[in-house]
Enzyme design. Structure first.
Site: not given
Ligand SMILES: [Zn+2]
Length: 678
Positions: A463-464, A467, A470
């Site tokens: 998940h992280e 990020h 991105h």
């Protein structure tokens, strides 16, 4: 543009002392004010370049120091750092207010904005102009003098209260410890949990075992400890943080925050704070958010009730003569899950060695986006635990720096997050690549074992890491539009989509190797992990929805708060409740996401983004989970584009259509359809 003289302008953590921050802020603030003054004093006609772009480029050093300092305040704080935060926060708020409330500056921007049709701007420039103009208006530029003064007061007070909220929460989280000295009390706990607790005790010069309210310790105890009384005790401690009518109590802080947010929204002409916030979100209106939450609640509540009955029946069968309480839920759920699927953290953890998981995740980024990761021990770090990698793009060019900070410490907030030490942007033909940081609270290695992750922690890592992609793949001109600077209900798409790979046998099979024998995870166990994926999914849904509803209730207030905080939240969450209320506990007083973390009127965004990620991943599912062309399209249309275009447009470019909730409901087993798991 003044920057660090270090190679790649990395933050020289080895030279920064806490006492350096305040003077650095002071001089950077002065410098930023000079930048702004220059724009205002310019006699020539306001243009996109001399006004909007100049403003975007102003105060560069200040932005960097802010990023560094506030990241440190989350990852490696101390009383000294906290005090500085208290000192500088109002100064920063004042500075930003001085910009947005400056009439001369706003007049210039308005002039450019009104002339926008004739300026021949590209999409990103148009977005910057639009955002700049709106941010002035949204920050009070159109208010009269009296209202402006009040607006200033309100925002300064709000920034102080947010910090206060966090400090109280950190204090109360750290203040509690469950110190056990009798082995009997540890019944049910797996060895890895006991070892971590023994290590924690030793670090505080205690004998026996120490459990805390930090996530790995607390959650493990709730899940495994046979001793029901102790489970209740630690549950109550966790869920009553900042709800003790003491100095750290957050009830009054909350009351002031929601009242001031309402006041601020009203000043700016909005009915509620959520109307104000949601104007800049994909969802747009509180009505839309509430109906979205309701749609998901209708789909999940009956499932959650069934799950509850099943766990209750199982508990009865295992000798429990009581109605399940909240502190029983993780415990009996875990036992039932184990019976149904024969999969426990203790069985899977030995296969998820942190180093190997990291290798698998970096490898995935290589497969999808052609990235390679090279350790760089020359980059200074703020704690010896932190590791730094250089990320190289497919064609061999330097893409980003990645700081990885894995383990819990006293000065670190709980949870996991991504931040930047420098955002990506372009200026004068140069592409300034980002310095990205991932912070976790993974189980520490012990004397006998390396850091072994639970399956959930593997997902958190993915998940992280999403990020960070991105941020790292960002290819934008303006810093304020680059990377993760997107709408809140869009920002979780790149992160949550990565979690889908944790459910792909093909990928999981490659990373799950036993830390001692190096053997692959047995096929049966792997299957069971995947089969158990939707276990108690209905309940997980209503938990998230209850947070979303609580958040929306606080921020759709139309009058100042009259009732006690706990009564208010009880009403807000009533439609999701399947357990009796536990007296003396309160969710909101520990709900940092919405009271200090920027998720106000935005918590629904997690579920919103799940809709997006399930829908987006269905393209990978169709074309192949390592399909380079799909990854390319995701990178080109979403990951590299930051907030340079409306996210609804970006999403449609990738997907070819608008998302529906179906892919999510089907994936999570709440609705039958193609791809339903049995
Ligand atoms: Zn996230």
């Amino acid at each position: 543009m003044i920057d660090f003289k270090s190679p790649m302008q990395v933050v020289p953590f080895d030279q920064i002392r806490p006492a350096d921050y305040k003077p650095a802020f002071d001089s950077a603030l002065a410098e930023a004010r000079v930048d702004i003054d220059r724009i205002i004093r310019l006699k020539t006609k306001p243009s996109f370049k001399n006004t909007v772009e100049a403003l975007e480029r102003s105060g560069y050093r200040l932005k960097r120091i802010e990023q560094i300092f506030f990241n440190i305040n989350s990852a490696e704080t101390s009383k000294e750092i906290q005090q500085i935060a208290q000192q500088v926060s109002p100064l920063l708020t004042e500075y930003y207010n001085d910009i947005t409330l400056n009439e001369d500056l706003f007049r210039k921007i308005k002039q450019v904005y009104n002339d926008r049709q004739h300026l021949k701007l590209d999409t990103e420039q148009q977005k910057l102009l639009d955002d700049t103009y709106k941010s002035f208006v949204r920050n009070g530029a159109n208010l009269n003098a009296e209202a402006k003064t009040e607006y200033r007061k309100v925002t300064i007070e709000l920034s102080r209260l947010s910090l206060k909220f966090d400090e109280n929460l950190l204090d109360e989280t750290n203040a509690y410890q469950l110190h056990l000295t009798r082995e009997d009390d540890l019944a049910g706990l797996p060895d890895f949990v006991k070892e971590a607790a023994a290590l924690e005790a030793r670090s505080k010069n205690l004998s026996g075992w120490l459990f805390t309210l930090k996530a790995p310790s607390y959650q493990a105890f709730m899940k495994y400890a046979d001793n029901r009384k102790l489970r209740e005790e630690i549950f109550r401690a966790y869920n009553s943080r900042c709800f003790h009518n003491n100095k750290q109590d957050n009830q009054e802080v909350i009351r002031q925050i929601v009242n001031l947010r309402l006041r601020m929204a009203n000043l700016l002409g909005y009915k509620t704070y959520s109307d104000y916030v949601l104007e800049e979100r994909m969802a747009r209106t509180p009505e839309k958010v509430n109906s979205f939450l309701k749609e998901l609640l209708d789909a999940s509540l009956p499932v959650a009730r069934k799950e509850y009955d099943e766990v209750q029946a199982f508990a009865r069968k295992s000798g429990a003569s009581f109605a399940l309480q909240r502190w029983d839920w993780p415990y009996y759920s875990e036992k039932l899950k184990n019976e149904k699927f024969s999969v426990t953290d203790e069985m899977t953890k030995p296969y998820f060695r942190l180093e190997k998981v990291q290798e698998g995740i970096l490898g995935l980024a290589n497969k999808l986006y052609g990235l390679t990761f090279k350790p760089d021990t020359g980059v200074p770090v703020y704690n010896p635990d932190v590791k730094v990698y250089r990320i190289i793009d497919e064609k061999g060019s330097f893409l980003a720096l990645l700081y990885l900070d894995y383990f819990p410490r006293d000065g670190k907030q709980g949870g996991a997050w991504m931040t930047n030490y420098r955002d990506q942007f372009k200026q004068k033909g140069k592409d300034f690549r980002p310095h990205v940081s991932l912070v976790f609270n993974f189980t520490k290695p012990t004397d006998t074992k390396p850091s072994l992750l639970t399956y959930d922690e593997v997902r958190t890592f993915l998940h992280e890491f999403g990020h960070s992609l991105h941020s790292m793949l960002s290819n934008c001109t303006y810093m304020s539009l680059s990377g993760t600077n997107v709408y809140r209900d869009f920002v979780e798409l790149p992160s949550q989509i990565m979690e889908n790979w944790a459910e792909q046998k093909e990928w999981l099979d490659q990373i799950a190797l036993h830390y001692q024998t190096g053997e692959k995870m047995p096929v049966e166990l792997l299957d069971n992990i995947l089969k158990s994926r939707n276990f108690n999914c209905g309940y997980a849904f209503i938990r998230q929805l209850s947070f979303g509803l609580d958040d929306m209730a606080w921020h759709t207030l139309t009058n100042s708060l009259k009732v006690p905080v706990s009564d208010f939240e009880m009403t807000a969450m009533a439609s999701t409740e399947i357990f009796p209320k536990v007296d003396g506990t309160c969710l909101s007083t520990g709900f940092s996401h919405v009271f200090s973390g920027g998720y106000a009127a935005g918590y629904y965004g997690y579920k919103w983004a799940e809709v997006l990620d399930a829908d987006a991943f269905s393209v990978f599912r169709k074309n192949g989970i390592f399909d380079k062309a799909t990854a390319r399209s995701f990178r080109d249309n979403i990951l590299s584009r930051g907030g340079t275009e409306d996210p609804t447009v970006l999403y449609r470019k990738f997907r070819g259509q608008e998302p529906t909730v179906d892919a999510l409901l089907i994936r999570d087993g709440l609705k039958k359809g193609q791809g339903t798991r049995d």
